[in-house]
Design a protein around this motif. Structure first.
Motif, PDB file in Angstrom:
ATOM      1  N   PHE A  50       0.857  -1.188   0.000  1.00 45.13           N
ATOM      2  CA  PHE A  50       0.000   0.000   0.000  1.00 45.13           C
ATOM      3  C   PHE A  50       0.892   1.235   0.000  1.00 45.13           C
ATOM      4  N   VAL A 146      -8.554  -2.963  -1.747  1.00 41.62           N
ATOM      5  CA  VAL A 146      -9.723  -2.357  -1.107  1.00 41.62           C
ATOM      6  C   VAL A 146     -10.791  -3.422  -0.827  1.00 41.62           C
ATOM      7  N   TYR A 167     -10.475   3.946  -1.211  1.00 43.65           N
ATOM      8  CA  TYR A 167      -9.121   4.251  -0.773  1.00 43.65           C
ATOM      9  C   TYR A 167      -8.502   5.252  -1.735  1.00 43.65           C
ATOM     10  N   PRO A 169      -5.012   6.676  -2.458  1.00 44.60           N
ATOM     11  CA  PRO A 169      -3.579   6.559  -2.150  1.00 44.60           C
ATOM     12  C   PRO A 169      -2.744   7.764  -2.581  1.00 44.60           C
ATOM     13  N   TYR A 238     -10.852   5.996   3.055  1.00 42.60           N
ATOM     14  CA  TYR A 238      -9.498   5.780   3.544  1.00 42.60           C
ATOM     15  C   TYR A 238      -8.538   6.748   2.853  1.00 42.60           C
ATOM     16  N   GLY A 239      -7.611   7.316   3.606  1.00 41.99           N
ATOM     17  CA  GLY A 239      -6.585   8.182   3.042  1.00 41.99           C
ATOM     18  C   GLY A 239      -5.816   8.863   4.144  1.00 41.99           C
ATOM     19  N   PHE A 272      -6.811   1.843   7.325  1.00 42.09           N
ATOM     20  CA  PHE A 272      -6.733   1.064   6.086  1.00 42.09           C
ATOM     21  C   PHE A 272      -5.789  -0.120   6.229  1.00 42.09           C
TER      22      PHE A 272
END
Length: 296
Positions: A50, A146, A167, A169, A238-239, A272
């Motif tokens: 990730f 994810v 998510y 990224p 998510y982040g 995450f």
């Protein structure tokens, strides 16, 4: 029957799957022997990657049958190659006995064993699972990042019929995972959730994620599209860039785009990595379970 139980226990102790623990308190008759299951009877190796601090963090760990981690390594790999994971697999196999399955969590799509899309470009087109299965003679499973994360967080949202995790990224386009009716929905060709180009006018990789107006407007548009098609009960976002004021701005922006006809529910999550790892763990343990307890 007692005879069957005794026979099964003898088989399990001979194989090392269980061992005599101690005797139970007697109620006047012959004391009963208590047995304990051996969680190290089988192990699973998990490797997942990730984005962290704008780099590709690769994490490898080995878990036992109780899901407890017994070995862990991590590193940053700037340019992920098809054989980048081999040193960690070989170290784990040297140090930990009874590894029976390898589970990969990758930011992309695998169909019929072939990587069809991936943030790690050099993996695209590779018969990934077959490559590692043949190299190490072990079963291999591969999950989207994810999808694994939403699988890992499902237990916290058991009352929800439809859950979407997205998510962001930053150095790659966003990806999504969906839980519908208690199971992860991957769609035909495992393509569900490949949303990076759903809004062609938005460049997610060059976006200034510190600019609340730009970021919240873009994410609100994305959620509004999802609501019109899937109408999820909740979004998990998510982040590593989210600030406290982002969630209400995104929610109000999406509600406005939907004309007030739908109330968007958002949870901004910082877990995450934890959810990703947990979802992978559940999947590899199920794989071992299917192998151990399949009908003979």
């Amino acid at each position: 029957s007692v005879v069957t139980v005794k026979s099964v226990l003898e088989e399990m102790t001979e194989s090392g799957e269980a061992f005599p623990w101690h005797t139970a308190p007697s109620g006047g008759g012959r004391p009963s022997m208590l047995y304990q299951y051996q969680p190290s009877f089988r192990h699973a190796l998990i490797i997942y990657g990730f984005q962290k601090n704008e780099g590709n963090l690769i994490r490898a760990l080995v878990i036992d049958l109780y899901g407890s981690c017994v070995w862990r390594r991590e590193t940053v790999i700037p340019d992920v190659q098809p054989d980048s994971f081999c040193p960690y697999i070989e170290e784990a196999l040297r140090e930990i006995p009874n590894v029976n399955v390898i589970g990969f969590g990758l930011p992309g799509v695998e169909e019929n064993g072939v990587i069809t899309a991936n943030d790690y470009n050099r993996l695209v087109g590779l018969s990934f699972s077959d490559y590692y299965q043949q190299k190490y003679n072990l079963p291999v499973i591969c999950l989207n990042d994810v999808n694994a994360a939403v699988k890992g967080c499902m237990s916290a949202y058991t009352e929800i019929r439809c859950l979407v995790g997205i998510y962001f990224p930053r150095i790659y386009p966003p990806g999504a995972g969906m839980v519908i009716g208690g199971g992860v929905h991957t769609g035909a060709h495992n393509f569900a959730g490949e949303i990076g180009h759903l809004l062609p006018d938005i460049d997610w990789m060059s976006m200034d994620y510190g600019n609340s107006q730009t970021v919240c407007s873009a994410i609100a548009q994305l959620l509004a599209i999802y609501c019109r098609i899937l109408a999820p009960d909740r979004f998990i976002l998510y982040g590593d860039f989210f600030r406290e004021e982002y969630a209400p701005l995104i929610q109000s922006g999406a509600n406005e785009l939907l004309g007030g006809r739908y109330d968007v529910n958002i949870t901004v999550s910082s877990t995450f990595e934890k959810d990703f790892e947990h979802g992978l763990s559940l999947s590899v343990l199920q794989k071992i379970n299917d192998t151990l307890f399949q009908p003979k």
